[in-house]
Scaffold this motif. Structure first.
Motif, PDB file in Angstrom:
ATOM      1  N   ARG A  49     -34.651  92.448  71.069  1.00 12.46           N
ATOM      2  CA  ARG A  49     -34.064  91.353  70.289  1.00 12.46           C
ATOM      3  C   ARG A  49     -33.133  90.519  71.158  1.00 12.46           C
ATOM      4  O   ARG A  49     -33.087  89.289  71.043  1.00 12.46           O
ATOM      5  CB  ARG A  49     -33.303  91.900  69.074  1.00 12.46           C
ATOM      6  N   ALA A  50     -32.404  91.182  72.037  1.00 11.85           N
ATOM      7  CA  ALA A  50     -31.496  90.465  72.938  1.00 11.85           C
ATOM      8  C   ALA A  50     -32.280  89.576  73.904  1.00 11.85           C
ATOM      9  O   ALA A  50     -31.898  88.428  74.159  1.00 11.85           O
ATOM     10  CB  ALA A  50     -30.638  91.461  73.716  1.00 11.85           C
ATOM     11  N   ILE A  51     -33.390  90.097  74.435  1.00  9.19           N
ATOM     12  CA  ILE A  51     -34.227  89.308  75.343  1.00  9.19           C
ATOM     13  C   ILE A  51     -34.790  88.091  74.616  1.00  9.19           C
ATOM     14  O   ILE A  51     -34.786  86.971  75.142  1.00  9.19           O
ATOM     15  CB  ILE A  51     -35.353  90.185  75.922  1.00  9.19           C
ATOM     16  N   ALA A  52     -35.277  88.305  73.394  1.00 11.58           N
ATOM     17  CA  ALA A  52     -35.819  87.190  72.609  1.00 11.58           C
ATOM     18  C   ALA A  52     -34.737  86.145  72.336  1.00 11.58           C
ATOM     19  O   ALA A  52     -34.998  84.933  72.392  1.00 11.58           O
ATOM     20  CB  ALA A  52     -36.399  87.711  71.299  1.00 11.58           C
ATOM     21  N   TYR A  53     -33.523  86.609  72.062  1.00 11.26           N
ATOM     22  CA  TYR A  53     -32.411  85.688  71.807  1.00 11.26           C
ATOM     23  C   TYR A  53     -32.091  84.876  73.061  1.00 11.26           C
ATOM     24  O   TYR A  53     -31.883  83.655  72.990  1.00 11.26           O
ATOM     25  CB  TYR A  53     -31.183  86.480  71.358  1.00 11.26           C
ATOM     26  N   MET A  54     -32.079  85.535  74.225  1.00 13.85           N
ATOM     27  CA  MET A  54     -31.816  84.824  75.480  1.00 13.85           C
ATOM     28  C   MET A  54     -32.909  83.796  75.766  1.00 13.85           C
ATOM     29  O   MET A  54     -32.626  82.696  76.250  1.00 13.85           O
ATOM     30  CB  MET A  54     -31.692  85.823  76.635  1.00 13.85           C
ATOM     31  N   GLU A  55     -34.157  84.146  75.481  1.00 13.69           N
ATOM     32  CA  GLU A  55     -35.261  83.215  75.733  1.00 13.69           C
ATOM     33  C   GLU A  55     -35.181  81.988  74.834  1.00 13.69           C
ATOM     34  O   GLU A  55     -35.621  80.907  75.216  1.00 13.69           O
ATOM     35  CB  GLU A  55     -36.600  83.934  75.543  1.00 13.69           C
ATOM     36  N   LEU A  79     -30.366  87.023  82.416  1.00 14.02           N
ATOM     37  CA  LEU A  79     -30.205  85.657  81.924  1.00 14.02           C
ATOM     38  C   LEU A  79     -30.303  84.648  83.066  1.00 14.02           C
ATOM     39  O   LEU A  79     -30.973  83.614  82.942  1.00 14.02           O
ATOM     40  CB  LEU A  79     -28.862  85.524  81.204  1.00 14.02           C
ATOM     41  N   VAL A  80     -29.664  84.948  84.186  1.00 12.29           N
ATOM     42  CA  VAL A  80     -29.737  84.045  85.341  1.00 12.29           C
ATOM     43  C   VAL A  80     -31.172  83.963  85.854  1.00 12.29           C
ATOM     44  O   VAL A  80     -31.673  82.880  86.179  1.00 12.29           O
ATOM     45  CB  VAL A  80     -28.780  84.503  86.459  1.00 12.29           C
ATOM     46  N   ASN A  81     -31.864  85.110  85.917  1.00  9.81           N
ATOM     47  CA  ASN A  81     -33.250  85.132  86.369  1.00  9.81           C
ATOM     48  C   ASN A  81     -34.139  84.292  85.451  1.00  9.81           C
ATOM     49  O   ASN A  81     -35.024  83.556  85.913  1.00  9.81           O
ATOM     50  CB  ASN A  81     -33.757  86.571  86.412  1.00  9.81           C
ATOM     51  N   LEU A  82     -33.887  84.382  84.144  1.00  7.15           N
ATOM     52  CA  LEU A  82     -34.634  83.578  83.175  1.00  7.15           C
ATOM     53  C   LEU A  82     -34.387  82.090  83.410  1.00  7.15           C
ATOM     54  O   LEU A  82     -35.323  81.278  83.405  1.00  7.15           O
ATOM     55  CB  LEU A  82     -34.217  83.974  81.760  1.00  7.15           C
ATOM     56  N   ARG A  83     -33.144  81.722  83.629  1.00  2.00           N
ATOM     57  CA  ARG A  83     -32.808  80.313  83.871  1.00  2.00           C
ATOM     58  C   ARG A  83     -33.436  79.803  85.166  1.00  2.00           C
ATOM     59  O   ARG A  83     -33.932  78.667  85.220  1.00  2.00           O
ATOM     60  CB  ARG A  83     -31.286  80.153  83.918  1.00  2.00           C
ATOM     61  N   ILE A  84     -33.440  80.639  86.203  1.00  2.00           N
ATOM     62  CA  ILE A  84     -34.056  80.243  87.472  1.00  2.00           C
ATOM     63  C   ILE A  84     -35.561  80.059  87.291  1.00  2.00           C
ATOM     64  O   ILE A  84     -36.166  79.121  87.836  1.00  2.00           O
ATOM     65  CB  ILE A  84     -33.771  81.294  88.561  1.00  2.00           C
ATOM     66  N   THR A  85     -36.194  80.938  86.512  1.00  2.00           N
ATOM     67  CA  THR A  85     -37.630  80.816  86.244  1.00  2.00           C
ATOM     68  C   THR A  85     -37.942  79.492  85.556  1.00  2.00           C
ATOM     69  O   THR A  85     -38.890  78.784  85.931  1.00  2.00           O
ATOM     70  CB  THR A  85     -38.111  81.982  85.362  1.00  2.00           C
ATOM     71  N   MET A  86     -37.153  79.147  84.544  1.00  2.00           N
ATOM     72  CA  MET A  86     -37.360  77.882  83.843  1.00  2.00           C
ATOM     73  C   MET A  86     -37.119  76.700  84.780  1.00  2.00           C
ATOM     74  O   MET A  86     -37.839  75.693  84.733  1.00  2.00           O
ATOM     75  CB  MET A  86     -36.427  77.801  82.631  1.00  2.00           C
ATOM     76  N   ALA A  87     -36.114  76.821  85.637  1.00  2.00           N
ATOM     77  CA  ALA A  87     -35.813  75.741  86.582  1.00  2.00           C
ATOM     78  C   ALA A  87     -36.968  75.540  87.558  1.00  2.00           C
ATOM     79  O   ALA A  87     -37.334  74.402  87.883  1.00  2.00           O
ATOM     80  CB  ALA A  87     -34.525  76.061  87.339  1.00  2.00           C
ATOM     81  N   ARG A  88     -37.562  76.623  88.036  1.00  2.00           N
ATOM     82  CA  ARG A  88     -38.714  76.513  88.938  1.00  2.00           C
ATOM     83  C   ARG A  88     -39.846  75.742  88.273  1.00  2.00           C
ATOM     84  O   ARG A  88     -40.493  74.895  88.897  1.00  2.00           O
ATOM     85  CB  ARG A  88     -39.206  77.908  89.320  1.00  2.00           C
ATOM     86  N   GLN A  89     -40.100  76.052  87.011  1.00  2.00           N
ATOM     87  CA  GLN A  89     -41.179  75.370  86.296  1.00  2.00           C
ATOM     88  C   GLN A  89     -40.887  73.880  86.157  1.00  2.00           C
ATOM     89  O   GLN A  89     -41.785  73.045  86.309  1.00  2.00           O
ATOM     90  CB  GLN A  89     -41.378  76.019  84.927  1.00  2.00           C
ATOM     91  N   LEU A  90     -39.639  73.528  85.874  1.00  2.00           N
ATOM     92  CA  LEU A  90     -39.284  72.116  85.742  1.00  2.00           C
ATOM     93  C   LEU A  90     -39.330  71.396  87.086  1.00  2.00           C
ATOM     94  O   LEU A  90     -39.711  70.225  87.161  1.00  2.00           O
ATOM     95  CB  LEU A  90     -37.889  71.986  85.123  1.00  2.00           C
ATOM     96  N   GLY A 134     -29.021  75.598  81.392  1.00  2.00           N
ATOM     97  CA  GLY A 134     -27.836  76.336  80.981  1.00  2.00           C
ATOM     98  C   GLY A 134     -26.820  76.638  82.059  1.00  2.00           C
ATOM     99  O   GLY A 134     -25.913  77.453  81.839  1.00  2.00           O
ATOM    100  N   PHE A 135     -26.932  76.001  83.224  1.00  2.00           N
ATOM    101  CA  PHE A 135     -25.950  76.239  84.278  1.00  2.00           C
ATOM    102  C   PHE A 135     -24.694  75.403  84.024  1.00  2.00           C
ATOM    103  O   PHE A 135     -24.772  74.275  83.537  1.00  2.00           O
ATOM    104  CB  PHE A 135     -26.550  75.918  85.646  1.00  2.00           C
ATOM    105  N   HIS A 136     -23.550  75.960  84.389  1.00  2.00           N
ATOM    106  CA  HIS A 136     -22.276  75.301  84.103  1.00  2.00           C
ATOM    107  C   HIS A 136     -22.117  73.998  84.882  1.00  2.00           C
ATOM    108  O   HIS A 136     -21.462  73.063  84.422  1.00  2.00           O
ATOM    109  CB  HIS A 136     -21.108  76.241  84.427  1.00  2.00           C
ATOM    110  N   SER A 137     -22.702  73.945  86.074  1.00  2.00           N
ATOM    111  CA  SER A 137     -22.590  72.755  86.911  1.00  2.00           C
ATOM    112  C   SER A 137     -23.768  72.722  87.875  1.00  2.00           C
ATOM    113  O   SER A 137     -24.454  73.735  88.082  1.00  2.00           O
ATOM    114  CB  SER A 137     -21.280  72.768  87.705  1.00  2.00           C
ATOM    115  N   GLU A 170     -29.570  81.751  96.097  1.00  2.00           N
ATOM    116  CA  GLU A 170     -29.450  83.209  96.144  1.00  2.00           C
ATOM    117  C   GLU A 170     -30.735  83.894  95.685  1.00  2.00           C
ATOM    118  O   GLU A 170     -31.131  84.922  96.230  1.00  2.00           O
ATOM    119  CB  GLU A 170     -28.283  83.666  95.262  1.00  2.00           C
ATOM    120  N   HIS A 171     -31.408  83.319  94.680  1.00  2.00           N
ATOM    121  CA  HIS A 171     -32.596  83.948  94.114  1.00  2.00           C
ATOM    122  C   HIS A 171     -33.883  83.569  94.840  1.00  2.00           C
ATOM    123  O   HIS A 171     -34.800  84.386  94.956  1.00  2.00           O
ATOM    124  CB  HIS A 171     -32.733  83.577  92.633  1.00  2.00           C
ATOM    125  N   VAL A 172     -33.969  82.336  95.301  1.00  2.00           N
ATOM    126  CA  VAL A 172     -35.233  81.818  95.845  1.00  2.00           C
ATOM    127  C   VAL A 172     -35.204  81.707  97.366  1.00  2.00           C
ATOM    128  O   VAL A 172     -36.245  81.764  98.020  1.00  2.00           O
ATOM    129  CB  VAL A 172     -35.574  80.453  95.199  1.00  2.00           C
TER     130      VAL A 172
END
Length: 304
Positions: A196-202, A241-252, A268-271, A281-283
């Protein structure tokens, strides 16, 4: 690996395999195509097609044969399948494993959103026989946190310009092992809370989420939730959560012309500075370098 127009590739694949495509794939869908190396073909379980389809009721695929196994996870809506003289449905929250070398037809029930991986090689034949048994195909509720985490990792890896076949093979083994280890009778209450937490983050990754907010959503204390999440996924909620955001960013970055600043905001990044630092750091490169490398790779493939 290159990001292709989903509907065009889908039609092309089906034409080559005795199939037909009546459309129904909406433009926001994505497909990633990879031609495996000789080593991967000989030694690894490898994925050639990975994607995310958003379909309306006209979506239909009919093939006489396609030399891959299909793993599909239905995120919303439902899908129908005709296979081995049987009709069966797969609904939201369920996973399907299908041997596409036999004639098969499938489509959307009204509408459907689903993720898919076409794979083969390694011990995939043995795993399929183990999972499908005498039924000839495999369906289960997609409740395994291990499986969901591995699928998320694959989607992150296929959008990486370097494309690591070995790491993707590891994640495919994780998925098959998780399915083989499931008794099919549902997971524990704790496991369900993590799902449920993963679904909420997505659903809310683009917002300024805190771990406390996510823990509240599943009615757990922040301390207990963080320990539980790490035990189930081998990473902290923040890292996921950061990994999810990076994945979405790669797609965009590969699928749109949006600016780095806009993508940082939408993911969802602060800046922008925080986004660039996390992305590096991730890629291993900046967002602009990643986009440039993906464009160069695409141009090289077009010239082949």
């Amino acid at each position: 690996m290159r990001d292709y127009d989903n509907s065009a590739i889908s039609a092309d694949l089906q034409d080559k395999n005795g199939g037909m495509d009546n459309g129904g794939v909406l433009p926001s869908s994505q497909m990633f195509l990879h031609l495996p190396s000789e080593f991967a073909r000989n030694a690894l379980i490898y994925a050639s097609y990975v994607g995310h389809n958003i379909c309306d009721h006209t979506y239909l695929v009919r093939r006489s044969s396609f030399d891959y196994y299909l793993l599909a996870v239905v995120d919303s809506g439902g899908m129908f399948f005709h296979y081995d003289g049987k009709r069966f449905d797969v609904h939201a929250g369920e996973v399907l494993l299908l041997d596409c070398r036999k004639p098969h037809t499938y489509g959307a029930i009204d509408s459907a959103v689903f993720r898919y991986i076409y794979f083969r090689g390694g011990s995939s034949d043995e795993y399929y026989r183990l999972l499908a048994g005498t039924q000839g195909y495999y369906t289960r509720p997609a409740r395994s946190v291990e499986m969901q985490s591995a699928i998320q990792s694959i989607f992150a890896l296929v959008t990486d310009a370097t494309y690591d076949e070995h790491r993707i093979s590891v994640q495919l083994y994780r998925i098959l092992a998780a399915l083989a280890g499931s008794d099919g009778h549902g997971e524990s209450v704790q496991n369900a809370a993590v799902l449920r937490a993963i679904a909420y983050m997505e659903r809310h990754f683009f917002e300024k989420l805190t771990i406390e907010q996510i823990a509240d959503e599943v009615n757990l204390s922040e301390y207990y939730f963080s320990r539980l999440f790490r035990r189930c996924t081998s990473m902290s909620p923040h890292a996921y959560l950061v990994n999810l955001r990076i994945t979405m960013a790669r797609q965009l970055l590969t699928g749109s012309q949006k600016s780095v600043e806009r993508i940082a905001e939408e993911c969802g990044f602060h800046s922008t500075t925080n986004f660039i630092r996390s992305f590096r750091e991730h890629v291993g490169c900046t967002p602009k370098q990643f986009r440039r490398a993906a464009m160069t790779e695409g141009q090289q493939e077009e010239r082949k």
